[in-house]
Scaffold this motif. Structure first.
Motif, short mmCIF file in Angstrom:
data_model
loop_
_atom_site.label_atom_id
_atom_site.label_comp_id
_atom_site.label_asym_id
_atom_site.label_seq_id
_atom_site.Cartn_x
_atom_site.Cartn_y
_atom_site.Cartn_z
N PHE A 383 0.82 -1.22 0.00
CA PHE A 383 0.00 0.00 0.00
C PHE A 383 0.85 1.26 0.00
O PHE A 383 0.46 2.27 -0.61
N ASN A 384 2.00 1.22 0.64
CA ASN A 384 2.89 2.40 0.62
C ASN A 384 3.34 2.69 -0.81
O ASN A 384 3.44 3.86 -1.21
N SER A 385 3.63 1.64 -1.58
CA SER A 385 4.04 1.83 -2.98
C SER A 385 2.90 2.42 -3.79
O SER A 385 3.09 3.33 -4.61
N LEU A 386 1.69 1.89 -3.58
CA LEU A 386 0.51 2.40 -4.30
C LEU A 386 0.24 3.86 -3.93
O LEU A 386 -0.09 4.69 -4.80
N CYS A 391 0.54 9.66 -5.31
CA CYS A 391 1.06 10.99 -4.95
C CYS A 391 1.91 11.57 -6.08
O CYS A 391 1.87 12.77 -6.35
N LEU A 392 2.70 10.72 -6.73
CA LEU A 392 3.52 11.19 -7.86
C LEU A 392 2.65 11.69 -9.00
O LEU A 392 3.07 12.56 -9.78
N ALA A 399 -4.76 8.69 -2.60
CA ALA A 399 -3.73 8.01 -1.81
C ALA A 399 -4.13 7.95 -0.35
O ALA A 399 -3.95 6.92 0.32
N ARG A 400 -4.72 9.07 0.13
CA ARG A 400 -5.11 9.11 1.54
C ARG A 400 -6.23 8.10 1.83
O ARG A 400 -6.30 7.54 2.93
N GLU A 401 -7.10 7.88 0.84
CA GLU A 401 -8.18 6.91 1.03
C GLU A 401 -7.64 5.50 1.27
O GLU A 401 -8.31 4.65 1.87
N LEU A 402 -6.42 5.25 0.80
CA LEU A 402 -5.82 3.92 0.99
C LEU A 402 -5.49 3.64 2.46
O LEU A 402 -5.36 2.48 2.84
N LEU A 403 -5.36 4.70 3.27
CA LEU A 403 -5.15 4.49 4.71
C LEU A 403 -6.32 3.72 5.30
O LEU A 403 -6.14 2.77 6.07
N ALA A 404 -7.53 4.14 4.93
CA ALA A 404 -8.73 3.46 5.43
C ALA A 404 -8.82 2.04 4.88
O ALA A 404 -9.23 1.10 5.59
N GLU A 405 -8.43 1.90 3.61
CA GLU A 405 -8.45 0.56 3.00
C GLU A 405 -7.48 -0.39 3.70
O GLU A 405 -7.79 -1.56 3.93
N MET A 406 -6.32 0.15 4.07
CA MET A 406 -5.34 -0.66 4.80
C MET A 406 -5.93 -1.16 6.11
O MET A 406 -5.87 -2.34 6.44
N LEU A 421 2.32 10.41 2.36
CA LEU A 421 1.20 11.34 2.19
C LEU A 421 1.61 12.78 2.53
O LEU A 421 1.20 13.73 1.84
N ILE A 422 2.39 12.95 3.58
CA ILE A 422 2.87 14.29 3.95
C ILE A 422 3.67 14.89 2.81
O ILE A 422 3.51 16.06 2.46
N SER A 423 4.52 14.06 2.21
CA SER A 423 5.32 14.53 1.07
C SER A 423 4.42 14.89 -0.10
O SER A 423 4.63 15.91 -0.77
#
Length: 502
Positions: A383-386, A391-392, A399-406, A421-423
């Motif tokens: 998930f970090n790679s995704l 973000c790129l 990308a932030r929505e993936l936090l909830a998915e994780m 995400l901060i970056s």
């Protein structure tokens, strides 16, 4: 004996019972002993046991050597229940156990993980008038060390010495290996010195345990010292010796020394690089950015008939991705699956990371779906790679929505998740969102790293808020996080960027 084994191998003799029925047999019979032995040596332990029971039925009492041989056969074939049944029959037939019998049954207990009972068997052994030997103790010490309980192994060493039983090379080797695996390298070195003082000769296995221990610690100087001691004692290094040293050198990017060591290995007629050697070399070349050499080694490995594993493919996929040859990596990924290699999480992660870095996020998410179909569990690295790929592309909200998915999948985000995400928010100039994520990160117990601060400083500098940037630099110092070159580059890049309104 050879005639019996040939008959068994050709299927002419499925069971020894019919043969014995045709031979008048009473008491102890050489033919019955030979038959039972031939059956277990041909791997027909069930038939050997059947023959043993028939011998009992007709009143034949097998010699203890035959009983012990059959017990050992059950141990080797992992039919431990059979070993206990045979041992009980021996007891009922009043066949007295000897040292070998007790040693085998103690080994059975250790294989079953019943180490306390194995130690208790020592008392049964002695009460039967049979004195334990160094083999007896080695078996129990090995059982404890295999389970990481080297401290108990050391207590048993003390106990055996108190009983007047001297440890041998195998005893020392077991304990040295156990200490090295636990990272107790000073104690392992001291035991090695004691071993030599007592006249016990170390083997290649003993030296390999020490070399592996010091390589894992990053102390290559001491590792090579033990390799020199091997040479001084005329003990030939094995392929494993070279593999461990090659891996350690390549991890420290000491590529020239690794090449010299490989050349030395190849000059030895009795040693040939194995699949592990090639995996180490391929991984080293990929990490060094020399993907062409890695592919050359891969081809050489295939020509020699050495099987490429998931580890091999993962290394090359990683190397191709880093060399911006993502499509080549994807083709290799598909080739691996065609060859029957089921990708694991690490292999999927290498490919997903490459696709995300190469701007091919859609393919990366298709691979996530493929992971689900193949029942391969993604992890935080997946998930970090995704997230980084999104973000790129400027898709920070997605990308932030993936936090909830994780979290929905039971995967806890880590500091890399938040830094990514901060970056992403900082690069877009959304400083408030970046700071909110920093606060969320802190509330979860994650301490900001230098990467967290660098991302924030770059975004804040770009927004023109120099005071806040300076405040973050002071906060870094207060948190004990030292700035690196990236910090100052982030500061300068932020200042040079067009100002944006959050």
């Amino acid at each position: 004996m050879d005639v019996l084994k040939l008959a068994i191998a050709e299927g002419k003799l499925q069971s020894g019972v019919d043969l014995l029925k045709s031979i008048p047999t009473r008491g102890s019979s050489p033919i019955s002993d030979l038959l039972v032995r031939a059956l277990w040596e041909c791997g027909k332990v069930e038939e050997a046991l059947e023959t043993f029971y028939y011998l009992k039925e007709i009143g034949v009492r097998p010699r203890i050597e035959i009983c012990n041989g059959l017990l050992s056969a059950f141990l080797r074939s992992k039919k431990l229940g059979h070993a206990w049944r045979l041992y009980a029959e021996m007891f009922r037939m009043k066949i007295p156990s000897n040292t070998a019998t007790f040693n085998i049954m103690i080994n059975v207990l250790c294989k079953e993980g019943k180490l306390r009972k194995a130690e208790g068997f020592l008392q049964i052994m002695e009460s039967s008038g049979v004195r334990p030997t160094v083999v007896t103790y080695n078996t129990i010490i090995q059982g404890h060390c295999d389970r990481g309980r080297v401290d108990i192994g050391l207590e048993l060493l003390k106990s055996m010495r108190e009983r007047g039983i001297s440890p041998d090379s195998y005893t020392y080797g077991i304990l040295i290996s156990g200490l090295c695996k636990r990272g107790k390298l000073a104690e392992a070195s001291a035991m090695f010195s004691d071993m030599e003082e007592q006249g016990a000769k170390p083997t290649a296995v003993t030296f390999n345990a020490l070399i592996d221990g010091f390589c894992n610690k990053g102390d290559l100087e001491t590792a090579f010292t033990y390799r020199k001691k091997m040479k001084d004692r005329a003990i030939k290094p094995t392929v494993s010796t070279y593999n461990m040293l090659l891996h350690a050198l390549l991890m420290e990017k000491r590529n020239k020394e690794a090449d010299e060591l490989l050349e030395e290995m190849q000059k030895k007629d009795e040693l040939s690089p194995d699949a592990i050697t090639y995996n180490i070399l391929i991984n080293g070349k990929c990490r060094a950015g020399d993907i062409d050499k890695a592919l050359q080694l891969f081809e050489e490995m295939t020509q020699k008939g050495l099987p490429a594993s998931k580890v091999t493919y993962t290394s090359i996929i990683y190397g191709l991705s880093k060399s911006k040859r993502v499509e080549d990596g994807y083709s290799l990924f598909k080739e691996a699956t065609r060859r029957g290699l089921s990708p694991d999480t690490v292999m999927f992660n290498a490919m997903i990371d490459g696709l995300c870095s190469g701007g091919k996020g859609e393919k990366a998410f298709l691979l996530l779906e493929e992971m689900e179909r193949m029942k391969v569990l993604p992890d935080e690295v997946t998930f970090n790679s995704l997230m980084r790929g999104l973000c790129l592309q400027g898709k920070v909200e997605e990308a932030r929505e993936l936090l909830a998915e994780m979290r929905r999948r039971g995967i806890e985000p880590d500091h890399v998740s938040y830094n990514t995400l901060i970056s992403g928010y900082s690069r877009r100039g959304a400083v408030k969102e970046a700071l909110k994520l920093r606060d969320e990160m802190l509330s979860l117990g994650f301490n900001p790293t230098v990467l967290t601060y660098n991302a924030l400083i770059q975004g804040i500098s770009a927004s023109g808020d120099g005071d806040l940037a300076e405040q973050l630099l002071r906060e870094m110092a207060a948190d004990g996080v030292g700035p690196n070159d990236g910090t100052y580059i982030a500061l300068l890049e932020g200042l040079a960027a067009p100002s944006s309104v959050d």
